[in-house]
Design a protein around this motif. Structure first.
Motif, PDB file in Angstrom:
ATOM      1  N   ASN A  68       0.848  -1.187   0.000  1.00  0.00           N
ATOM      2  CA  ASN A  68       0.000   0.000   0.000  1.00  0.00           C
ATOM      3  C   ASN A  68       0.885   1.238   0.000  1.00  0.00           C
ATOM      4  O   ASN A  68       1.851   1.318   0.770  1.00  0.00           O
ATOM      5  N   ASP A  69       0.549   2.195  -0.842  1.00  0.00           N
ATOM      6  CA  ASP A  69       1.315   3.425  -0.946  1.00  0.00           C
ATOM      7  C   ASP A  69       0.727   4.467   0.010  1.00  0.00           C
ATOM      8  O   ASP A  69      -0.177   5.215  -0.349  1.00  0.00           O
ATOM      9  N   PHE A  70       1.269   4.511   1.216  1.00  0.00           N
ATOM     10  CA  PHE A  70       0.730   5.408   2.231  1.00  0.00           C
ATOM     11  C   PHE A  70       1.201   6.851   2.041  1.00  0.00           C
ATOM     12  O   PHE A  70       0.818   7.730   2.821  1.00  0.00           O
ATOM     13  N   SER A  71       2.013   7.088   1.026  1.00  0.00           N
ATOM     14  CA  SER A  71       2.409   8.470   0.742  1.00  0.00           C
ATOM     15  C   SER A  71       1.288   9.247   0.066  1.00  0.00           C
ATOM     16  O   SER A  71       1.330  10.479  -0.010  1.00  0.00           O
ATOM     17  N   GLN A  72       0.273   8.533  -0.422  1.00  0.00           N
ATOM     18  CA  GLN A  72      -0.875   9.160  -1.077  1.00  0.00           C
ATOM     19  C   GLN A  72      -2.057   9.182  -0.120  1.00  0.00           C
ATOM     20  O   GLN A  72      -2.324   8.198   0.564  1.00  0.00           O
ATOM     21  N   SER A  73      -2.781  10.299  -0.070  1.00  0.00           N
ATOM     22  CA  SER A  73      -3.928  10.400   0.826  1.00  0.00           C
ATOM     23  C   SER A  73      -5.201   9.822   0.216  1.00  0.00           C
ATOM     24  O   SER A  73      -6.139   9.479   0.934  1.00  0.00           O
ATOM     25  N   THR A  74      -5.235   9.696  -1.103  1.00  0.00           N
ATOM     26  CA  THR A  74      -6.383   9.135  -1.810  1.00  0.00           C
ATOM     27  C   THR A  74      -5.876   8.293  -2.975  1.00  0.00           C
ATOM     28  O   THR A  74      -4.738   8.453  -3.418  1.00  0.00           O
ATOM     29  N   PRO A  75      -6.697   7.382  -3.498  1.00  0.00           N
ATOM     30  CA  PRO A  75      -6.301   6.654  -4.704  1.00  0.00           C
ATOM     31  C   PRO A  75      -6.044   7.615  -5.849  1.00  0.00           C
ATOM     32  O   PRO A  75      -6.637   8.702  -5.895  1.00  0.00           O
ATOM     33  N   PRO A  76      -5.174   7.263  -6.798  1.00  0.00           N
ATOM     34  CA  PRO A  76      -4.861   8.174  -7.903  1.00  0.00           C
ATOM     35  C   PRO A  76      -6.056   8.404  -8.815  1.00  0.00           C
ATOM     36  O   PRO A  76      -6.936   7.565  -8.942  1.00  0.00           O
ATOM     37  N   PHE A  77      -6.072   9.578  -9.448  1.00  0.00           N
ATOM     38  CA  PHE A  77      -7.130   9.894 -10.398  1.00  0.00           C
ATOM     39  C   PHE A  77      -6.988   9.007 -11.641  1.00  0.00           C
ATOM     40  O   PHE A  77      -5.903   8.490 -11.933  1.00  0.00           O
ATOM     41  N   PRO A  78      -8.083   8.795 -12.378  1.00  0.00           N
ATOM     42  CA  PRO A  78      -7.992   8.050 -13.640  1.00  0.00           C
ATOM     43  C   PRO A  78      -6.913   8.634 -14.546  1.00  0.00           C
ATOM     44  O   PRO A  78      -6.777   9.848 -14.666  1.00  0.00           O
ATOM     45  N   GLY A  79      -6.156   7.752 -15.156  1.00  0.00           N
ATOM     46  CA  GLY A  79      -5.057   8.177 -16.011  1.00  0.00           C
ATOM     47  C   GLY A  79      -3.725   8.234 -15.296  1.00  0.00           C
ATOM     48  O   GLY A  79      -2.673   8.235 -15.941  1.00  0.00           O
ATOM     49  N   VAL A  80      -3.763   8.267 -13.953  1.00  0.00           N
ATOM     50  CA  VAL A  80      -2.535   8.231 -13.151  1.00  0.00           C
ATOM     51  C   VAL A  80      -2.325   6.781 -12.710  1.00  0.00           C
ATOM     52  O   VAL A  80      -3.250   6.156 -12.189  1.00  0.00           O
ATOM     53  N   PRO A  81      -1.139   6.204 -12.918  1.00  0.00           N
ATOM     54  CA  PRO A  81      -0.925   4.791 -12.579  1.00  0.00           C
ATOM     55  C   PRO A  81      -1.215   4.493 -11.111  1.00  0.00           C
ATOM     56  O   PRO A  81      -0.852   5.268 -10.223  1.00  0.00           O
TER      57      PRO A  81
END
Length: 222
Positions: free
Chosen positions: A105-118
């Motif tokens: 899990n990538d805890f550096s991100q606060s939300t899942p990436p937007f569509p188009g972002v890996p």
């Protein structure tokens, strides 16, 4: 791409499973794999007496090894922190179509990436050239995964999964069923992995069960 006969061979025989990592998640996965009669190689960045002791404590069918030995198994679980994945996957060469289960899990991100972002799993797939990457085992705590997946009669714990290679997902569904879980395929990595991603994924942290005799899925409070 694996052929249908390759998937069926996975379903017929005991499998060699490898884990890149030896922490709580790796040990929980090992407990369930051993219960299904499979053999497991756990690994860490350096072979140590502690790793040998961990393998011994988990029981017959488990051995300590290098990440290279673990990565040579039929199916491999990546069970290290996401920030350590580049180092863990470095120098492993081409995977040749073998399955890599991404439990990070990538805890550096606060939300899942937007569509188009890996998604984080698509990033993992770029690191593991030639691997069929399947996102699984990242939404439920290790202590829950280690427990009985059938805590009450007629119910099985759900493991959600996503990936792009259909035969590999079929083989993993079979493995999960042998381990006592109820696998649910959400679709491909580009979109479905976002449902699982921590933090922010809609399914992250949920402990779901399915009735063995039907399709009802229930949320269970911890």
């Amino acid at each position: 791409m694996q052929s249908e006969s390759t998937q069926q061979s996975h379903e017929r025989r005991n499998m060699r499973l490898g884990i890149i990592g030896a922490g709580a998640l790796a040990q929980a996965f090992t407990v369930r794999a051993l219960s299904a009669g499979h053999t497991v190689t756990i690994s860490s960045s350096h072979r140590t007496d502690s790793l040998d002791a961990t393998a011994h404590s988990l029981g017959v069918g488990v051995r300590a090894g290098t990440k290279y030995e673990a990565a040579d198994a039929d199916v491999v679980l990546l069970a290290v922190p996401y920030r350590n994945a580049p180092l863990a996957l470095a120098d492993l060469g081409d995977w040749g179509g073998r399955t890599l289960i991404d439990a990070t899990n990538d805890f550096s991100q606060s939300t899942p990436p937007f569509p188009g972002v890996p998604s984080s799993s698509e990033v993992i797939a770029e690191m593991a050239h030639g691997a069929h990457v399947i996102k699984a085992f990242n939404t439920t705590p290790a202590r829950v995964l280690a427990s009985d997946p059938r805590p009450s009669e007629g119910y099985r714990r759900v493991i959600v999964m996503s990936g792009d290679d259909v035969p590999s997902k079929g083989a993993l569904r079979s493995l999960l069923g042998q381990m006592g879980f109820a696998p649910v395929d959400l679709g491909g990595l580009a979109e479905a992995a976002r449902l699982q991603q921590l933090p922010g994924g809609l399914l992250a942290g949920l402990d779901l069960f399915v009735r063995d005799w039907g399709t009802e899925v229930q949320r269970v409070r911890r």
